[in-house]
Design an enzyme around this catalytic site. Structure first.
Site, PDB file in Angstrom:
ATOM      1  N   LYS A 101      18.165 -38.174  41.146  1.00 34.72           N
ATOM      2  CA  LYS A 101      18.295 -36.990  42.172  1.00 34.72           C
ATOM      3  C   LYS A 101      17.363 -37.140  43.390  1.00 34.72           C
ATOM      4  CE  LYS A 101      20.926 -35.626  39.097  1.00 34.72           C
ATOM      5  NZ  LYS A 101      20.838 -34.701  37.544  1.00 34.72           N
TER       6      LYS A 101
HETATM    7  C1  LIG Z   1      21.379 -34.064  36.195  1.00 31.66           C
HETATM    8  C2  LIG Z   1      22.107 -32.991  36.099  1.00 31.66           C
HETATM    9  C3  LIG Z   1      21.514 -31.960  35.186  1.00 31.66           C
HETATM   10  C4  LIG Z   1      20.537 -32.278  33.721  1.00 31.66           C
HETATM   11  O1  LIG Z   1      19.436 -32.816  34.343  1.00 31.66           O
HETATM   12  P1  LIG Z   1      18.408 -33.821  33.619  1.00 31.66           P
HETATM   13  O2  LIG Z   1      16.964 -33.837  34.302  1.00 31.66           O
HETATM   14  O3  LIG Z   1      18.916 -35.122  33.324  1.00 31.66           O
HETATM   15  O4  LIG Z   1      18.216 -33.229  32.168  1.00 31.66           O
HETATM   16  C5  LIG Z   1      22.161 -30.725  34.759  1.00 31.66           C
HETATM   17  N1  LIG Z   1      23.066 -30.413  35.721  1.00 31.66           N
HETATM   18  C6  LIG Z   1      23.773 -31.219  36.617  1.00 31.66           C
HETATM   19  C7  LIG Z   1      24.899 -30.907  37.505  1.00 31.66           C
HETATM   20  C8  LIG Z   1      23.131 -32.712  36.514  1.00 31.66           C
HETATM   21  O5  LIG Z   1      23.775 -33.465  37.718  1.00 31.66           O
END
Ligand SMILES: *Cc1c(COP(=O)(O)O)cnc(C)c1O
Length: 442
Positions: free
Chosen positions: A198
């Site tokens: 991210k």
């Molecule tokens: C990455 C992501 C999540 C979940 O995040 P995690 O930290 O991996 O649990 C939820 N929604 C979207 C759209 C994502 O890209």
């Protein structure tokens, strides 16, 4: 540059080893993590880095409150639990997203429903939202997909008319804006992920923001066993008032994310510069559809995705076959490329079989109305079409720059001027994609 495609034995344009990985780790990050180890405090409700991250993120977003947690999925679940969503309720999200936008509802024993996407931004299509609302609907989770905010005004409008809670899944959109407002600040709560891919990275982790004190207090209970805290003495009293989980973040990832946050705007600016560079060049290559950014939004380009149109490229092939052939050719030229989600979320086995908790079919068996719910992929034609023809061009993140992007453009020009050859290799046994190490994972 050799004109012979790498897929046909020519020289690749890009040396994959020159593509730098994400996240960008500096001495400041190392110092931040070492400070935690030197302090001897590695966990706890008032641990300085976790609390500092909450303060810094709330300030960055212009939100009153923030809770840090151990994942974006946990942040979404905390939000639904805090909003009082439970068995018998329905929660609406977008058909093109990551599973967690929907499974968070199941974690609360509620039922996810899906809305098709806008074919240009790939976010929830507000014009199709009301058709999915019924008397059981309690919440909407718009997703700011790939870094572009969903069309929030009509969504908030519809939510208001039907008295629904809006929780933004901003896990891919740290710092993106809609009409000047930061992603995550427009609904009752906003959830972010800090996983290694991210835009803001802590290794793993999550953030939940809100201006609503009640929601944050509830979410805070859910984060840690449902355990009440004595407000005056700030200690746990070991009396759970509601069902909770164990979703706390840790000091080390919090310190790392907090240090990264200082450079988030700079990182996002590099992503935008690289992405816009590609978009400008791709406009001149028939068959490539670059991302579309409406004027009222800013895009933070979590992933750079393009659609491939065989007709516009002058190729007589179905979209999936064309897309896969181009992926193979580009991949052989040295660029990591390939799909992220390969199908709309409701097409996944979990929703087709409804084996949520094993053979019982719960929570769909909660009542007669919910038992009737089925997930027909044909209800999401735009998401389905997208999953035929889109792909992700990886490596547009910092510290990669426009020198590398120039090589990318050269690669696409080479491949798109040899499409007969590309299609001749359409069935070659090549698995396009990326190495997890590109995103600091293994
Ligand atoms: C990455 C992501 C999540 C979940 O995040 P995690 O930290 O991996 O649990 C939820 N929604 C979207 C759209 C994502 O890209």
């Amino acid at each position: 540059m050799s004109d012979k495609l790498a897929i046909a034995g020519g020289t690749p344009v890009v040396d994959t080893k020159t593509i730098k990985s994400w996240p960008v780790i500096t001495q400041d990050d190392r110092d931040a993590v070492l400070r935690v180890l030197d302090s001897g405090i590695v966990a706890g409700g008032t641990a300085p880095e976790a609390v500092g991250l909450e303060k810094d993120w709330a300030a960055y977003c212009g939100s009153k409150y923030c809770l840090t947690t151990n994942s974006g999925t946990a942040a979404l679940h905390m939000a639904l639990a805090a909003a009082g969503i439970g068995p018998g309720d329905e929660v609406i999200t977008s058909a093109f997203t990551f599973l967690a936008s929907a499974s968070c509802a199941l974690h609360q024993n509620a039922i996810p429903r899906f809305v098709d996407i806008d074919p240009r931004t790939y976010t929830m299509d507000p014009s199709k939202l009301e058709a999915v609302i019924n008397e059981r609907t309690k919440a909407i989770i718009p997703v700011h997909i790939q870094g572009i905010p969903a069309d929030m005004d009509p969504i908030l409008d519809i939510a208001k008319r039907h008295d629904l809670v809006v929780i933004e899944d901003a896990c891919q959109a740290h710092g993106a804006t809609y009409k000047g407002k930061k992603a995550g600040t427009m609904g009752l709560m906003g959830a972010f992920s800090l996983n290694c891919l991210k835009n803001l990275c802590g290794g793993e982790g999550g953030l939940l923001i809100s201006d609503d004190e009640y929601s944050i207090k509830k979410a805070s209970l859910v984060r840690m066993f449902g355990d009440e805290v004595d407000d005056e003495r700030q200690i746990r009293v070991y009396n759970a008032s509601i069902l909770g989980w164990m979703y706390r973040n840790q000091e080390l990832p919090a310190a790392f994310a907090r240090s990264q946050l200082k450079r988030l705007d700079q990182f996002n600016a590099t992503r935008a510069k690289n992405s816009e560079y590609l978009t400008e060049a791709f406009k001149d290559i028939p068959g490539i559809i670059p991302p579309y950014v409406p004027e009222d939004r800013t895009h933070v380009y979590f992933f750079y995705i393009i659609r491939l149109d065989p007709k516009a490229a002058g190729v007589d092939a179905p979209p999936r076959k064309f897309r896969e052939a181009v992926e193979k050719a580009i991949f052989k030229e040295g660029i990591p490329i390939g799909q992220w989600q390969t199908m709309p979320v409701p097409a996944q086995d979990l929703f087709q079989t409804k084996y949520g908790y094993g053979k019982t079919g719960f929570p769909w068996t909660y009542n007669e109305e919910l038992k009737k719910i089925t997930y027909n992929v044909n209800d999401y034609p735009e998401a389905q079409k997208l999953c035929e023809d889109y792909t992700v061009v990886h490596g547009t993140h910092p510290p990669n720059d426009t020198d590398l992007m120039a090589k990318y453009v050269e690669t696409f020009q080479k491949v798109f001027s040899n499409l007969d050859e590309v299609m001749a290799h359409a069935d070659d046994d090549i698995q396009a994609g990326f190495s997890p190490t590109l995103y600091g994972a293994s």
